[in-house]
Design a protein around this motif. Structure first.
Motif, PDB file in Angstrom:
ATOM      1  N   VAL A  68       0.842  -1.187   0.000  1.00 45.58           N
ATOM      2  CA  VAL A  68       0.000   0.000   0.000  1.00 45.58           C
ATOM      3  C   VAL A  68       0.879   1.240   0.000  1.00 45.58           C
ATOM      4  O   VAL A  68       2.074   1.166   0.286  1.00 45.58           O
ATOM      5  N   GLY A  99      -2.610   2.725   3.448  1.00 44.02           N
ATOM      6  CA  GLY A  99      -2.647   2.029   4.727  1.00 44.02           C
ATOM      7  C   GLY A  99      -1.972   2.859   5.798  1.00 44.02           C
ATOM      8  O   GLY A  99      -1.462   3.959   5.543  1.00 44.02           O
ATOM      9  N   THR A 100      -1.953   2.321   6.989  1.00 47.01           N
ATOM     10  CA  THR A 100      -1.380   3.037   8.129  1.00 47.01           C
ATOM     11  C   THR A 100       0.138   2.913   8.203  1.00 47.01           C
ATOM     12  O   THR A 100       0.760   3.528   9.070  1.00 47.01           O
ATOM     13  N   SER A 162      -6.502  -0.123   2.922  1.00 49.54           N
ATOM     14  CA  SER A 162      -6.199  -1.389   3.584  1.00 49.54           C
ATOM     15  C   SER A 162      -6.971  -1.421   4.889  1.00 49.54           C
ATOM     16  O   SER A 162      -6.736  -0.602   5.783  1.00 49.54           O
TER      17      SER A 162
END
Length: 328
Positions: A68, A99-100, A162
């Motif tokens: 991601v 995403g993170t 995500s």
């Protein structure tokens, strides 16, 4: 969500950005994959957008995605410009998933980004791509690219998230066009990732070739257990205490994050090699062609729209070719 009447699923693949990416993307197109998702983690791999642009210029049909992109690695404007570039070169064959940064940030000793920050970032990037004026750091900003210097806005690129936990799934319903996750989203198209390999006739699923092919993904379970839950969690896994002891021998406490994810999903370090016999952790599809097709059908019946096959090991071209053939 399940859909018993749907027995087909898109088959895509996931690959790291590196010297072989465009060659493998070309092979994936020849094999019939729907899309190539490129991994994104600056401490581990080269720049994904440079490789996407090169691969897009060498292909004509296959789609592309990021799996991601991490908000902290590019400003909102830099990200919007990168997306617009690949979207133009690929002729609209591109989607970006955010995403993170769980792994990427942990390799730098940092925690994953808060979901709230990720949601705000996605909204700003989407607004920029649509040609809107958005507020970033207190100032109004807009893509100012003159005619002929970039694709006209709105830019044709989907934005995915995500999403593995309930809060991320809820956020995706508000800000995303789809998700990468383990379970189908109630309203959005869902892609899920699977490692694995196709067995040769008569080959055992724990043969040396199989262990080498899927080993980098098996080791991920140990990396994450140690990074997230610490010594007690990884020590409870087969061979985990020995693996941890080697990491802690090689680096002082404040630098162990530099070793924990070394070789992440692509290579096995010497300390990772004994872990390849652990048949667990990241979801994998290992079997002869009939078993591969049956698992893809099962996932489609659950409501999964797309399976992202993530080959690894010493012969990724073999893995891509045999998996695509097995899925037909």
């Amino acid at each position: 969500m399940s859909n018993p009447e749907n027995t087909t699923v898109e088959l895509s693949c996931g690959l790291p950005p590196g010297p072989e990416f465009s060659d493998l993307a070309t092979l994936a197109e020849e094999c019939g994959y729907a899309r190539v998702w490129i991994f994104g983690s600056a401490p581990l791999w080269e720049d994904p957008f440079a490789h996407l642009a090169l691969a897009a210029s060498r292909t004509s049909r296959i789609g592309f995605g990021t799996a991601v992109s991490i908000p902290s690695e590019r400003s909102e404007m830099a990200m919007a410009s990168s997306i617009a570039t690949v979207a133009r070169i690929s002729g609209g064959r591109f989607r970006v998933c955010f995403g993170t940064g769980a792994t990427a940030r942990r390799t730098m000793g940092r925690a994953p980004l808060p979901l709230k920050m990720v949601g705000e970032y996605l909204s700003a990037v989407r607004g920029l791509l649509e040609g809107q004026t958005v507020t970033i750091d207190g100032s109004p900003v807009r893509m100012l690219h003159a005619e002929g210097l970039a694709a006209p806005r709105p830019v044709d690129a989907q934005i995915w998230l995500s999403a593995f936990g309930p809060r991320a799934i809820e956020l995706a319903g508000r800000v995303a066009d789809g998700i990468i996750g383990q379970h189908p989203h109630p309203t959005l198209p869902t892609a899920t990732m699977r490692a694995g390999t196709v067995l040769e006739p008569g080959e055992h699923r724990e043969s040396r070739r199989v262990r080498e092919a899927v080993g980098p993904w098996r080791a991920v379970a140990y990396h994450e257990a140690y990074a997230i839950a610490g010594a007690r969690a990884v020590d409870a896994m087969p061979g985990g205490a020995r693996w941890r002891a080697e990491v802690e021998r090689l680096a002082p406490e404040g630098e162990r994050h530099l070793l924990t994810h070394q070789g992440h999903v692509t290579h096995l370090t010497e300390r990772d090699l004994p872990l390849t016999g652990f048949d667990g952790g990241f979801p994998s599809m290992i079997g002869e062609p009939d078993a591969i097709r049956a698992e893809l059908t099962r996932l489609a019946g659950r409501g999964v729209r797309e399976v992202i096959y993530t080959p690894s090991g010493p012969d990724v071209a073999r893995e891509l070719t045999t998996f695509a053939a097995a899925a037909r």
